[in-house]
Design an enzyme around this catalytic site. Structure first.
Site, PDB file in Angstrom:
ATOM      1  N   GLU A   5       6.377  20.096  -6.770  1.00 52.39           N
ATOM      2  CA  GLU A   5       5.551  19.920  -5.572  1.00 52.39           C
ATOM      3  C   GLU A   5       6.482  19.582  -4.403  1.00 52.39           C
ATOM      4  O   GLU A   5       7.141  18.543  -4.411  1.00 52.39           O
ATOM      5  CB  GLU A   5       4.538  18.789  -5.796  1.00 52.39           C
ATOM      6  CG  GLU A   5       3.580  18.647  -4.639  1.00 52.39           C
ATOM      7  CD  GLU A   5       2.475  17.634  -4.905  1.00 52.39           C
ATOM      8  OE1 GLU A   5       2.776  16.508  -5.313  1.00 52.39           O
ATOM      9  OE2 GLU A   5       1.301  17.992  -4.679  1.00 52.39           O
ATOM     10  N   LYS A  27      -5.775  -0.439  -1.523  1.00 52.93           N
ATOM     11  CA  LYS A  27      -4.424  -0.514  -0.974  1.00 52.93           C
ATOM     12  C   LYS A  27      -4.085   0.814  -0.315  1.00 52.93           C
ATOM     13  O   LYS A  27      -3.933   1.833  -0.982  1.00 52.93           O
ATOM     14  CB  LYS A  27      -3.398  -0.797  -2.067  1.00 52.93           C
ATOM     15  CG  LYS A  27      -2.061  -1.201  -1.486  1.00 52.93           C
ATOM     16  CD  LYS A  27      -0.888  -0.928  -2.400  1.00 52.93           C
ATOM     17  CE  LYS A  27      -0.306   0.451  -2.236  1.00 52.93           C
ATOM     18  NZ  LYS A  27       0.265   0.767  -0.913  1.00 52.93           N
ATOM     19  N   CYS A  49      -2.283  17.981  -1.684  1.00 55.43           N
ATOM     20  CA  CYS A  49      -2.156  18.254  -3.121  1.00 55.43           C
ATOM     21  C   CYS A  49      -2.766  19.603  -3.475  1.00 55.43           C
ATOM     22  O   CYS A  49      -2.422  20.178  -4.496  1.00 55.43           O
ATOM     23  CB  CYS A  49      -2.776  17.128  -3.939  1.00 55.43           C
ATOM     24  SG  CYS A  49      -4.410  16.670  -3.380  1.00 55.43           S
ATOM     25  N   GLU A  83      -5.677  11.365  -9.370  1.00 61.59           N
ATOM     26  CA  GLU A  83      -5.588  12.638  -8.648  1.00 61.59           C
ATOM     27  C   GLU A  83      -4.127  12.792  -8.270  1.00 61.59           C
ATOM     28  O   GLU A  83      -3.619  12.032  -7.442  1.00 61.59           O
ATOM     29  CB  GLU A  83      -6.442  12.618  -7.375  1.00 61.59           C
ATOM     30  CG  GLU A  83      -7.930  12.466  -7.593  1.00 61.59           C
ATOM     31  CD  GLU A  83      -8.570  13.631  -8.317  1.00 61.59           C
ATOM     32  OE1 GLU A  83      -7.888  14.647  -8.576  1.00 61.59           O
ATOM     33  OE2 GLU A  83      -9.755  13.504  -8.639  1.00 61.59           O
TER      34      GLU A  83
HETATM   35  P1  NDP Z   1       3.495   7.618  -4.395  1.00 67.40           P
HETATM   36  O1  NDP Z   1       2.856   8.169  -5.608  1.00 67.40           O
HETATM   37  O2  NDP Z   1       4.672   6.730  -4.528  1.00 67.40           O
HETATM   38  O3  NDP Z   1       2.445   6.804  -3.490  1.00 67.40           O
HETATM   39  C1  NDP Z   1       1.046   6.873  -3.588  1.00 67.40           C
HETATM   40  C2  NDP Z   1       0.428   5.471  -3.527  1.00 67.40           C
HETATM   41  O4  NDP Z   1       0.825   4.724  -4.700  1.00 67.40           O
HETATM   42  C3  NDP Z   1       0.911   4.635  -2.337  1.00 67.40           C
HETATM   43  O5  NDP Z   1      -0.153   3.810  -1.886  1.00 67.40           O
HETATM   44  C4  NDP Z   1       2.024   3.803  -2.962  1.00 67.40           C
HETATM   45  O6  NDP Z   1       2.271   2.625  -2.228  1.00 67.40           O
HETATM   46  C5  NDP Z   1       1.427   3.490  -4.324  1.00 67.40           C
HETATM   47  N1  NDP Z   1       2.398   3.087  -5.338  1.00 67.40           N
HETATM   48  C6  NDP Z   1       3.725   3.375  -5.409  1.00 67.40           C
HETATM   49  N2  NDP Z   1       4.276   2.799  -6.498  1.00 67.40           N
HETATM   50  C7  NDP Z   1       3.290   2.132  -7.141  1.00 67.40           C
HETATM   51  C8  NDP Z   1       3.227   1.342  -8.324  1.00 67.40           C
HETATM   52  N3  NDP Z   1       4.299   1.118  -9.083  1.00 67.40           N
HETATM   53  N4  NDP Z   1       2.053   0.803  -8.697  1.00 67.40           N
HETATM   54  C9  NDP Z   1       0.940   1.019  -7.949  1.00 67.40           C
HETATM   55  N5  NDP Z   1       0.940   1.743  -6.813  1.00 67.40           N
HETATM   56  C10 NDP Z   1       2.083   2.311  -6.418  1.00 67.40           C
HETATM   57  O7  NDP Z   1       3.863   8.855  -3.465  1.00 67.40           O
HETATM   58  P2  NDP Z   1       5.037   8.945  -2.357  1.00 67.40           P
HETATM   59  O8  NDP Z   1       4.529   8.347  -1.125  1.00 67.40           O
HETATM   60  O9  NDP Z   1       6.318   8.380  -2.887  1.00 67.40           O
HETATM   61  O10 NDP Z   1       5.229  10.511  -2.209  1.00 67.40           O
HETATM   62  C11 NDP Z   1       6.160  11.203  -3.046  1.00 67.40           C
HETATM   63  C12 NDP Z   1       5.613  12.532  -3.482  1.00 67.40           C
HETATM   64  O11 NDP Z   1       4.421  12.336  -4.220  1.00 67.40           O
HETATM   65  C13 NDP Z   1       5.214  13.474  -2.372  1.00 67.40           C
HETATM   66  O12 NDP Z   1       6.274  14.169  -1.841  1.00 67.40           O
HETATM   67  C14 NDP Z   1       4.226  14.350  -3.103  1.00 67.40           C
HETATM   68  O13 NDP Z   1       4.904  15.342  -3.816  1.00 67.40           O
HETATM   69  C15 NDP Z   1       3.537  13.412  -4.048  1.00 67.40           C
HETATM   70  N6  NDP Z   1       2.257  12.924  -3.490  1.00 67.40           N
HETATM   71  C16 NDP Z   1       1.131  13.550  -3.879  1.00 67.40           C
HETATM   72  C17 NDP Z   1      -0.071  13.175  -3.334  1.00 67.40           C
HETATM   73  C18 NDP Z   1      -1.341  13.840  -3.726  1.00 67.40           C
HETATM   74  O14 NDP Z   1      -2.302  13.834  -2.957  1.00 67.40           O
HETATM   75  N7  NDP Z   1      -1.408  14.417  -4.892  1.00 67.40           N
HETATM   76  C19 NDP Z   1      -0.184  12.130  -2.319  1.00 67.40           C
HETATM   77  C20 NDP Z   1       1.080  11.495  -1.996  1.00 67.40           C
HETATM   78  C21 NDP Z   1       2.238  11.906  -2.578  1.00 67.40           C
HETATM   79  P3  NDP Z   1       3.396   2.549  -1.080  1.00 67.40           P
HETATM   80  O15 NDP Z   1       3.648   3.918  -0.589  1.00 67.40           O
HETATM   81  O16 NDP Z   1       2.773   1.686  -0.059  1.00 67.40           O
HETATM   82  O17 NDP Z   1       4.559   1.918  -1.738  1.00 67.40           O
END
Ligand code: NDP
Length: 454
Positions: free
Chosen positions: A355, A154, A263, A229
């Site tokens: 973060e 996904k 990250c 991660e």
């Molecule tokens: P999320 O953790 O919400 O998103 C990451 C992935 O998880 C996306 O594919 C999202 O889908 C999916 N997801 C969201 N909710 C669920 C759930 N309940 N069950 C399963 N999968 C889920 O990150 P955000 O996009 O909201 O970003 C917010 C903050 O997170 C950023 O500002 C940053 O601080 C941190 N972040 C850190 C990352 C890293 O590499 N460590 C990467 C991204 C974010 P969808 O978005 O399609 O709903």
């Protein structure tokens, strides 16, 4: 069926509409994946290796197209996007060597022989974020496929385009239908279904610590293995005995690369007090020199943030009284935010602990080695970090003292596909990449064969 409108983050123009899967469609894809697993696991190691090599070659031939898609969809600079497409090719090529090397053990026992096998798990569910849509996808699917699993992936709603293209390239390369499927959809629908579905044998997730925690709880209820991660708040520790010019010149790129949406971003710079003023002078010139412009421009070093929501979130961290200096950013349409340097004085300030995931860095002075390690470790996170010193003993002592999974001395490297990557503390669980990654997608089976005469 619902759809998602993909915007170009540099211009806010509509790029395309993507259809989002619902639960029934997700279940149907998981059923196809389970079916495909039964034959994929029996493909001989040599043939699986050959198919993965063909996949890597297909990615190689499509590199420029993939890179341009990422510029359009994610606002990545063209230089970064080309690197990312090349990284996917290299990761698949690297793990194409694994099917023939999933070597078990032969353990001495009495009255027989004992051997171990690395059995594939089944259907692996990969949940990918928007910050590095291509590489992070491949770090999950390549070793999982190599170990004989099938994968449902996904992508983030915001950035599905390169993942969809990669699934097509896999088919073009001869990977059988159902072995690697990309399922665009909401995290709360498709991602959550991966966690809940009994036929998904493992979850690999990259994203926020908050969602990671929920996923781990969901997996715990089903005793489902999970690799996480998560976020970071990494320290770039600059000692006075380092090459200060090199440390200051490279520091902006260690945090502002990908507009700070990384990250591994070194979003805290700790500078030895005796070198602080000189470092800040050099660092200001370096920050002001970062080329923030249209990401398709060959000279671009930083592009926009991914979305209006992310820009608002990042802006919410800025207290003007803490701003030491800023770089530049274009005006007008697009989710632009200039490189911003803060000098908070309260050790508990949220900009030193949360973060931000944007082009914002906080600089803090320290007095000695012990204090540098203490401040670096004053974080719930522990993903990466850098140490700048010309004293090799100090570099090693500080590397061993910092609680983080990926450290870099006199440089800022974090992720090499042939070395392990992952975090301590709230930065995650398990490791990706490196030679052992395929084993994270297997169960060890022990078989004893009696040699006793009957
Ligand atoms: P999320 O953790 O919400 O998103 C990451 C992935 O998880 C996306 O594919 C999202 O889908 C999916 N997801 C969201 N909710 C669920 C759930 N309940 N069950 C399963 N999968 C889920 O990150 P955000 O996009 O909201 O970003 C917010 C903050 O997170 C950023 O500002 C940053 O601080 C941190 N972040 C850190 C990352 C890293 O590499 N460590 C990467 C991204 C974010 P969808 O978005 O399609 O709903």
């Amino acid at each position: 069926m619902s759809t998602f409108t993909v915007l170009n983050p540099a211009t806010e123009e509509v790029v395309t509409e993507i259809q989002l899967l619902d639960i029934e469609e997700t279940d149907a894809a998981i059923a196809r994946s389970r079916e495909a697993f039964l034959s994929w696991r029996t493909v001989s190691p040599g043939d699986r290796a050959r198919l993965l090599r063909a996949f890597a070659e297909a990615v190689d031939s499509d590199r420029e197209n993939l890179a341009q898609l990422e510029v359009l969809n994610s606002g990545h600079t063209i230089g970064n996007a080309r690197w990312e497409a090349g990284n996917v090719r290299d990761v698949i090529a690297y793990y194409s060597g694994s099917p023939e090397r999933l070597i078990g053990q032969q353990i001495p026992v009495s009255d027989g022989i004992d051997v171990t096998f690395h059995e594939p798990l089944g259907v692996v569910g990969a949940i990918v974020p928007w910050n590095f849509p291509m590489p992070i996808a491949s770090w999950g699917f390549a070793p999982a496929l190599a170990a004989g699993n099938t994968v449902v992936l996904k992508p983030a709603e915001l950035t599905p385009m390169t993942a969809i293209r990669l699934a097509q390239l896999a088919l073009d390369a001869g990977i059988p239908e159902g072995v690697f499927q990309v399922l665009p959809g909401k995290g709360s629908v498709v991602g959550q279904r991966f966690v809940d579905h009994p036929d998904v044998a493992k979850i690999i997730f990259t994203g926020s610590t908050e969602v990671g925690r929920q996923i781990m709880a969901g997996c715990a209820a089903r005793i489902k293995p999970v690799t996480l991660e998560l976020g970071g708040k990494s320290a770039n520790v600059v000692f006075a005995d380092s090459d200060l010019e090199a440390a200051a010149a490279s520091a902006p790129y260690a945090v502002f690369d990908n507009a700070g949406q990384d990250c591994c971003a070194r979003s805290r710079i700790l500078v030895e007090r005796s070198a602080y003023d000189r470092f800040m002078e050099l660092f200001e010139a370096a920050v002001k020199g970062v080329v923030v412009t249209a990401p398709g421009d060959e000279k671009a070093e930083m592009g926009p943030l991914i979305s209006a929501g992310q820009r608002d979130r990042v802006a919410g961290f800025i207290d003007e009284s803490q701003v030491a200096f800023r770089g530049s950013a274009p005006d007008g349409a697009g989710f632009w935010f200039p490189p911003t340097v803060l000098t908070p004085t309260d050790p508990g300030d949220r900009v030193l602990h949360e973060e931000i995931f944007g082009p914002v860095v906080a600089v803090v002075p320290f007095d000695d080695e012990a204090e540098a390690i203490r401040i670096a470790n004053d974080s719930d996170f522990g993903l990466s970090g850098s140490i700048w010193t010309n004293n090799v003993g100090k570099a090693l002592r500080v590397s061993r003292g910092i609680e983080a999974g990926n450290l870099s001395v006199n440089s800022h490297s974090s992720v090499r596909y042939w070395t392990p990557f992952g975090g301590f503390k709230s930065s995650g669980l398990g490791r990706e990449l490196g030679p052992d990654a395929p084993f994270a997608f297997t169960e060890t089976k022990n078989v004893f064969i009696s040699t006793k005469e009957s």
